[in-house]
Design a protein around this motif. Structure first.
Motif, PDB file in Angstrom:
ATOM      1  N   ASP A 109       5.673  12.199  -2.503  1.00  0.00           N
ATOM      2  CA  ASP A 109       4.591  11.210  -2.425  1.00  0.00           C
ATOM      3  C   ASP A 109       3.887  11.208  -3.784  1.00  0.00           C
ATOM      4  O   ASP A 109       3.109  12.114  -4.097  1.00  0.00           O
ATOM      5  N   THR A 133       0.835  -1.202   0.000  1.00  0.00           N
ATOM      6  CA  THR A 133       0.000   0.000   0.000  1.00  0.00           C
ATOM      7  C   THR A 133       0.871   1.255   0.000  1.00  0.00           C
ATOM      8  O   THR A 133       2.041   1.214   0.408  1.00  0.00           O
ATOM      9  N   GLY A 134       0.245   2.350  -0.403  1.00  0.00           N
ATOM     10  CA  GLY A 134       0.923   3.632  -0.357  1.00  0.00           C
ATOM     11  C   GLY A 134       1.278   4.015   1.081  1.00  0.00           C
ATOM     12  O   GLY A 134       2.317   4.631   1.328  1.00  0.00           O
ATOM     13  N   SER A 135       0.414   3.659   2.014  1.00  0.00           N
ATOM     14  CA  SER A 135       0.696   3.956   3.427  1.00  0.00           C
ATOM     15  C   SER A 135       1.989   3.280   3.871  1.00  0.00           C
ATOM     16  O   SER A 135       2.847   3.898   4.500  1.00  0.00           O
ATOM     17  N   VAL A 156       1.887   8.807  -4.866  1.00  0.00           N
ATOM     18  CA  VAL A 156       0.758   7.868  -4.854  1.00  0.00           C
ATOM     19  C   VAL A 156      -0.369   8.386  -5.750  1.00  0.00           C
ATOM     20  O   VAL A 156      -1.011   7.625  -6.467  1.00  0.00           O
ATOM     21  N   GLN A 157      -0.598   9.700  -5.751  1.00  0.00           N
ATOM     22  CA  GLN A 157      -1.666  10.268  -6.585  1.00  0.00           C
ATOM     23  C   GLN A 157      -1.171  10.645  -7.989  1.00  0.00           C
ATOM     24  O   GLN A 157      -1.788  10.268  -8.977  1.00  0.00           O
ATOM     25  N   TYR A 216      -2.977  14.256   3.066  1.00  0.00           N
ATOM     26  CA  TYR A 216      -3.296  12.870   3.419  1.00  0.00           C
ATOM     27  C   TYR A 216      -2.120  12.008   2.997  1.00  0.00           C
ATOM     28  O   TYR A 216      -1.677  12.081   1.845  1.00  0.00           O
ATOM     29  N   HIS A 217      -1.602  11.198   3.918  1.00  0.00           N
ATOM     30  CA  HIS A 217      -0.457  10.355   3.546  1.00  0.00           C
ATOM     31  C   HIS A 217      -0.618   8.897   3.940  1.00  0.00           C
ATOM     32  O   HIS A 217       0.245   8.097   3.590  1.00  0.00           O
ATOM     33  N   GLY A 218      -1.675   8.528   4.686  1.00  0.00           N
ATOM     34  CA  GLY A 218      -1.828   7.092   4.916  1.00  0.00           C
ATOM     35  C   GLY A 218      -2.462   6.707   6.230  1.00  0.00           C
ATOM     36  O   GLY A 218      -2.839   7.554   7.042  1.00  0.00           O
ATOM     37  N   ASP A 236       2.823  15.489  -1.381  1.00  0.00           N
ATOM     38  CA  ASP A 236       2.123  14.984  -2.570  1.00  0.00           C
ATOM     39  C   ASP A 236       2.352  16.044  -3.656  1.00  0.00           C
ATOM     40  O   ASP A 236       1.936  17.197  -3.480  1.00  0.00           O
ATOM     41  N   LYS A 253      -1.272   3.342  -5.514  1.00  0.00           N
ATOM     42  CA  LYS A 253      -2.550   3.373  -6.241  1.00  0.00           C
ATOM     43  C   LYS A 253      -2.559   2.760  -7.654  1.00  0.00           C
ATOM     44  O   LYS A 253      -2.951   1.611  -7.787  1.00  0.00           O
ATOM     45  N   ASN A 308       4.966   5.099   2.384  1.00  0.00           N
ATOM     46  CA  ASN A 308       5.294   6.336   3.096  1.00  0.00           C
ATOM     47  C   ASN A 308       5.888   6.033   4.476  1.00  0.00           C
ATOM     48  O   ASN A 308       6.805   6.711   4.936  1.00  0.00           O
TER      49      ASN A 308
HETATM   50  N1  PMP Z   1      -0.436   9.201  -0.137  1.00  0.00           N
HETATM   51  C1  PMP Z   1      -1.400   9.846  -0.802  1.00  0.00           C
HETATM   52  C2  PMP Z   1      -1.113  11.180  -1.412  1.00  0.00           C
HETATM   53  C3  PMP Z   1      -2.663   9.253  -0.931  1.00  0.00           C
HETATM   54  O1  PMP Z   1      -3.633   9.895  -1.593  1.00  0.00           O
HETATM   55  C4  PMP Z   1      -2.904   7.979  -0.346  1.00  0.00           C
HETATM   56  C5  PMP Z   1      -4.243   7.283  -0.472  1.00  0.00           C
HETATM   57  N2  PMP Z   1      -5.336   8.067  -0.705  1.00  0.00           N
HETATM   58  C6  PMP Z   1      -1.867   7.367   0.347  1.00  0.00           C
HETATM   59  C7  PMP Z   1      -0.634   7.997   0.416  1.00  0.00           C
HETATM   60  C8  PMP Z   1      -2.059   6.046   1.020  1.00  0.00           C
HETATM   61  O2  PMP Z   1      -2.163   5.004   0.114  1.00  0.00           O
HETATM   62  P1  PMP Z   1      -2.933   3.666   0.501  1.00  0.00           P
HETATM   63  O3  PMP Z   1      -4.382   3.983   0.643  1.00  0.00           O
HETATM   64  O4  PMP Z   1      -2.620   2.741  -0.643  1.00  0.00           O
HETATM   65  O5  PMP Z   1      -2.342   3.180   1.765  1.00  0.00           O
END
Ligand code: PMP
Length: 439
Positions: A239, A112-114, A241-242, A140-142, A206, A274, A117
């Motif tokens: 970050d 996962t992105g969380s 992820v987006q 938002y980071h996780g 982000d 993502k 990070n």
């Molecule tokens: N960073 C950003 C910028 C995100 O938008 C998200 C998820 N919305 C995450 C990290 C976390 O990713 P995940 O939901 O896959 O854990």
């Protein structure tokens, strides 16, 4: 037999408990996806202009087949040799600027992105010896504890970590002021950390500021802040992820838009997730070798599922489709067309404020045209909710973002075409007209 919506809602509340939230006044119950479309149980189709995860299209056959084929042969973890993880690492490193490519950078994988990070924070802390974390005001980071504590967009009930300082994002300031004002905020954050006896480990950003309301221009606005955090001993974590994987059109990674060929912006760590597996849980990071060294000495990294052969097959198949179909170029082209259409709507609907974006990542401010505010932005959160729900009723899916919840967040699958853009704009036109007539 399909349960009715009230029955499903009741079951969800009973089984899943109180922490989940659904989209829309009338929750959506999709049962199938294909390309840019989601289909509900009655066979009604919805244009998906929201889900950047299914970036090469919902249920993309090449990705589904790659997952199925690998799952039928072998799926283990990364403590055995396997070429899939190496192939993906090689391809990802090749998308990076000099300084992060193979030899100078390494790739690591998570689910996962969380997690990506979270791992990036540990790497940054090991490298810098600092613990302080600087983020934007509505980031938002996780979901992990350190990251929920670095995600003010979860709302006031979610306390920030004692090592976290937020920086205001001058989203609607004149272009020439955005970079200097943000950098000044970062320097103040460094001073705040010092007052708490902390040194900065990282600026975690982000690179399109999706939860803050989408900030894409002027390119280069974040560079002075990156220099400031580095001068104070911290690293820059992009970050992605987006914005990653071609979405911003101009570059494969969001951060890359902020550099020039003569002076590329090279993050210390790049996190991603993502769209990486088109829905299969694949995420990871790329880090400068020098930045990763201390963590490698201190820790043994093992992630049971991260980097497994099926995940790697999914991610390799996603890259194949993006490359073969030129989806980054499509994001650039369709994004321009869509923004033009939205801007044209703005000339007819007073509720449409600024339209920001790069490629297929777009933020559209909805404003209360009867009010004024210093920066010219009078948020209209109730109207925004009506618009998001009105679009859903008419078969188009998007959502809202930003601290005022007054910015439409538009980030469709990358396979979105001009025709889809026209349908989205026409439907928004119809919804706004209906709301205006009802007012
Ligand atoms: N960073 C950003 C910028 C995100 O938008 C998200 C998820 N919305 C995450 C990290 C976390 O990713 P995940 O939901 O896959 O854990």
């Amino acid at each position: 037999m399909t349960l009715s919506t009230p029955e499903l809602l009741d079951r969800r509340a009973r089984l899943l408990g109180p922490a989940y939230r659904l989209f829309y006044e009338q929750p959506l119950h999709p049962v199938r996806g294909e390309g840019v479309w989601l289909f509900d149980a009655d066979g009604r189709r919805y244009l998906d202009a929201y889900n950047n995860v299914a970036s090469v299209g919902h249920c993309r056959p090449e990705v589904v087949q790659a997952i199925a084929a690998q799952a039928a042969v072998l799926n283990t973890h990364t403590r055995y040799l396997h070429e899939g993880v190496l192939a993906l690492a090689e391809r990802l490193l090749a998308t990076m600027p000099a300084g992060l490519q193979a030899g100078d950078g390494h790739a690591m994988f998570t689910c996962t992105g969380s997690e990506a990070n979270d791992l990036a924070l540990r790497i940054a802390q090991a490298h810098t010896g600092g613990t302080g974390l600087i983020i934007t005001q509505w980031a938002y980071h996780g979901v992990t504890a350190p990251l929920a504590g670095a995600s003010p967009s979860l709302g006031p009930q979610q306390p920030l970590g004692s090592n976290v300082v937020t920086v205001p994002l001058p989203l609607r300031a004149p272009h020439s002021e955005i970079g200097p004002r943000f950098a000044e905020g970062v320097r103040q954050a460094i001073a705040t950390l010092a007052q708490r006896g902390l040194r900065p480990a990282a600026l975690l950003l982000d690179t399109v500021c999706s939860s803050d309301g989408v900030l894409t221009h002027p390119a280069g606005w974040l560079n002075e802040a990156v220099n400031s955090v580095r001068a104070a001993g911290g690293v820059f974590i992009a970050d992605e992820v987006q914005p990653g994987f071609g979405r911003t059109g101009e570059a494969f990674w969001g951060f890359a838009r902020h550099g020039t060929p003569a002076a590329p912006l090279v993050p210390d760590i790049v996190t991603m997730g993502k769209p990486m597996g088109n829905g299969h849980p694949v995420a990871g990071l790329v880090a400068r070798a020098e930045v990763l060294a201390a963590f490698g000495r201190q820790c043994r990294y093992f992630n049971t599922f991260g980097g497994n052969p099926v995940a790697m097959a999914a991610a390799n198949a996603v890259l194949d489709v993006i490359e073969r179909e030129g989806l980054q170029a499509n994001a650039l082209h369709t994004g321009v067309v869509l923004r033009q259409r939205l801007a044209a709507l703005g000339r007819r609907h007073a509720a449409i404020g600024a339209v920001r974006g790069a490629g297929q990542f777009i933020g559209l401010d909805l404003v209360d045209a009867t009010q004024g505010r210093d920066d010219g932005f009078a948020p209209a959160p109730a109207l925004t909710q009506r618009v998001v729900n009105g679009l859903r009723q008419r078969g188009v899916l998007i959502s809202a973002t930003g601290p005022e919840a007054s910015t439409l967040k538009i980030r469709p699958p990358l396979v979105f075409t001009e025709a889809h853009a026209a349908l989205l704009a026409d439907t928004l036109d119809a919804v706004l007209t209906e709301l205006e007539n009802a007012a």
